[in-house]
Design an enzyme around this catalytic site. Sequence first.
Site, PDB file in Angstrom:
ATOM      1  CE  LYS A 132      50.103  51.394  40.893  1.00  0.00           C
ATOM      2  NZ  LYS A 132      49.294  50.232  41.165  1.00  0.00           N
ATOM      3  CE  LYS A 148      31.084  54.945  44.002  1.00  0.00           C
ATOM      4  NZ  LYS A 148      32.521  55.252  43.825  1.00  0.00           N
ATOM      5  CG  ASN A 178      51.113  48.958  37.431  1.00  0.00           C
ATOM      6  OD1 ASN A 178      51.242  47.886  38.018  1.00  0.00           O
ATOM      7  ND2 ASN A 178      50.059  49.739  37.585  1.00  0.00           N
ATOM      8  CB  VAL A 184      41.828  51.357  45.300  1.00  0.00           C
ATOM      9  CG1 VAL A 184      42.895  51.399  46.383  1.00  0.00           C
ATOM     10  CG2 VAL A 184      42.439  50.939  43.977  1.00  0.00           C
ATOM     11  CB  CYS A 212      46.436  49.691  36.376  1.00  0.00           C
ATOM     12  SG  CYS A 212      45.133  49.798  37.589  1.00  0.00           S
TER      13      CYS A 212
HETATM   14  C1  UGA Z   1      47.629  45.677  37.584  1.00  0.00           C
HETATM   15  C2  UGA Z   1      48.810  45.168  38.423  1.00  0.00           C
HETATM   16  O1  UGA Z   1      49.016  43.780  38.182  1.00  0.00           O
HETATM   17  C3  UGA Z   1      48.558  45.413  39.910  1.00  0.00           C
HETATM   18  O2  UGA Z   1      49.691  45.030  40.659  1.00  0.00           O
HETATM   19  C4  UGA Z   1      48.297  46.902  40.126  1.00  0.00           C
HETATM   20  O3  UGA Z   1      47.990  47.193  41.479  1.00  0.00           O
HETATM   21  C5  UGA Z   1      47.118  47.330  39.271  1.00  0.00           C
HETATM   22  O4  UGA Z   1      47.412  47.059  37.884  1.00  0.00           O
HETATM   23  C6  UGA Z   1      46.912  48.800  39.509  1.00  0.00           C
HETATM   24  O5  UGA Z   1      47.827  49.589  39.185  1.00  0.00           O
HETATM   25  O6  UGA Z   1      45.900  49.184  40.109  1.00  0.00           O
HETATM   26  P1  UGA Z   1      45.185  44.723  36.991  1.00  0.00           P
HETATM   27  O7  UGA Z   1      45.126  45.839  36.005  1.00  0.00           O
HETATM   28  O8  UGA Z   1      44.038  44.495  37.908  1.00  0.00           O
HETATM   29  O9  UGA Z   1      46.485  44.909  37.941  1.00  0.00           O
HETATM   30  O10 UGA Z   1      45.345  43.375  36.197  1.00  0.00           O
HETATM   31  P2  UGA Z   1      46.495  42.330  35.793  1.00  0.00           P
HETATM   32  O11 UGA Z   1      46.125  41.010  36.325  1.00  0.00           O
HETATM   33  O12 UGA Z   1      47.828  42.837  36.118  1.00  0.00           O
HETATM   34  O13 UGA Z   1      46.278  42.278  34.205  1.00  0.00           O
HETATM   35  C7  UGA Z   1      46.423  43.440  33.397  1.00  0.00           C
HETATM   36  C8  UGA Z   1      46.284  43.066  31.937  1.00  0.00           C
HETATM   37  O14 UGA Z   1      47.412  42.320  31.509  1.00  0.00           O
HETATM   38  C9  UGA Z   1      45.056  42.196  31.611  1.00  0.00           C
HETATM   39  O15 UGA Z   1      44.471  42.669  30.415  1.00  0.00           O
HETATM   40  C10 UGA Z   1      45.648  40.807  31.402  1.00  0.00           C
HETATM   41  O16 UGA Z   1      44.883  40.027  30.506  1.00  0.00           O
HETATM   42  C11 UGA Z   1      47.004  41.151  30.817  1.00  0.00           C
HETATM   43  N1  UGA Z   1      48.024  40.099  31.039  1.00  0.00           N
HETATM   44  C12 UGA Z   1      48.459  39.824  32.287  1.00  0.00           C
HETATM   45  C13 UGA Z   1      48.572  39.450  29.939  1.00  0.00           C
HETATM   46  O17 UGA Z   1      48.187  39.708  28.776  1.00  0.00           O
HETATM   47  N2  UGA Z   1      49.551  38.520  30.152  1.00  0.00           N
HETATM   48  C14 UGA Z   1      50.012  38.225  31.385  1.00  0.00           C
HETATM   49  O18 UGA Z   1      50.925  37.362  31.499  1.00  0.00           O
HETATM   50  C15 UGA Z   1      49.452  38.880  32.474  1.00  0.00           C
END
Ligand code: UGA
Length: 434
Positions: free
Chosen positions: A201, A41, A205, A17, A257
Amino acid sequence: MNSSEKAPIGVIGVGWVGLVTAACFAELGHPVIARDVMAEKVDSLNRGEVTIHEPGLGELILKNKDRLTFTTDMDELLEGAKLLFVCVDTPPTYSGDADLSRVRSVVADLRADGDHVLIMKSTVPAGTGETIRRDLPGMAYVSCPEFLKEGSAVEDFLHPDRVVVGADPADSEAAAAVAALYEPLGGEIVLTDISSAEMIKLASNAYLATRISFINEIANVCEEVGADVGEVARGMGLDDRIGPHFLRPGIGFGGSCFPKDVNALKLLAGNSGYHFQLLNSVIEVNELQKRRVVSKLTKHLGSLVGRRVALLGLAFKPDTDDMREASSLVLSARLRGEGAEVVAFDPVAMDNARSLLPGVEMKETALAALENADAAVLVTEWSEFRELDWDGAAARMRRPLIIDGRNFLDADKLHESGFTYEGIGRPGVGTETE
Ligand code: UGA
């Protein structure tokens, strides 16, 4: 500072981040000074080496290197910038609560000189900001949670849906300064109080994770009744009240997350005296979903003892090398527990995965992983898997059977290549069983 000069930005904690925040503010023309306690780092970033796999990030850092300084020195940071973004991680403790020790140690290092603004990007339980504010009288406090997604973080930062800015009325000037930083990006700015910002937030999530567990359960019912979850999600998503996003079924959500924040919200509610029933199910459904592949395999192969299973993809999602809470961890352990031999390929996550997956053989290419396999499981939907030579893959495998854990591949095309194909909540193609 003349009016065309942009305010210097301080970033505390140069993880994923922090680094995206630093690079993007530099791209917007701000001088950025970013501080991390890890000297190694900081040194490698000063040499221009970016160790995180995040599309576009390396290029942005290189392009803006003259505006970016990395340091271990907190005093240098405090002298260089008034607006301080706290981006340290808050990983789960053994009990599932957010570990706030890094946030606390940053707060302990700060001087409340009436001049700086502490802007909290780290995800913290609702109520944390009010406590920090009381501990740091004289320093303005703003909650500005991040909503970036791994794999598209740079895009997300530069084109936000919304930016949440939470502050006490006494810090309204600081809140306005933070809002002004994001105004050029065009997303709606939500000005609110600190606790509500923190809840936005966690609730966002938890809600997205709930949608995923919901569609996964719908997929499981579709399998029983012969419906196609892709069609169901499409039909549902056209309702404006529902919308099309985050309705992709699969073998469970992972990452740093969703699992952490769903649990943290459940515990926050519990600690405040409220039993958040729904989130227990969201977590349980997700855990069960990771294991469903095993029964799909045994349906075709019988016992898995001595069977060779190839995992395609290991990262928790594509375009990242992040293995945190990846479904591949639970799945490979279950497969090995059933006596299967597990081989794997991931385009970028294998270095991170090796120590987490003892006993899983890593291969340099997808085709090498599929050699002599009794079955393949698509775990992560890397785009390159769509382009794979599936005819060649079928010829190399002992048995061309694929479980598509993300409904990502073209079932008919795979069938033409000789595969028995099974996805999640959609009709399979080919009926080979043993
Ligand atoms: C998530 C949130 O989407 C962000 O908005 C947030 O900022 C972030 O967490 C955080 O709190 O830092 P992220 O964990 O990077 O982001 O990834 P996502 O794209 O949201 O996917 C999360 C998981 O859900 C993955 O394993 C993905 O494969 C799964 N997923 C996502 C599904 O199984 N189905 C979906 O329709 C969407």
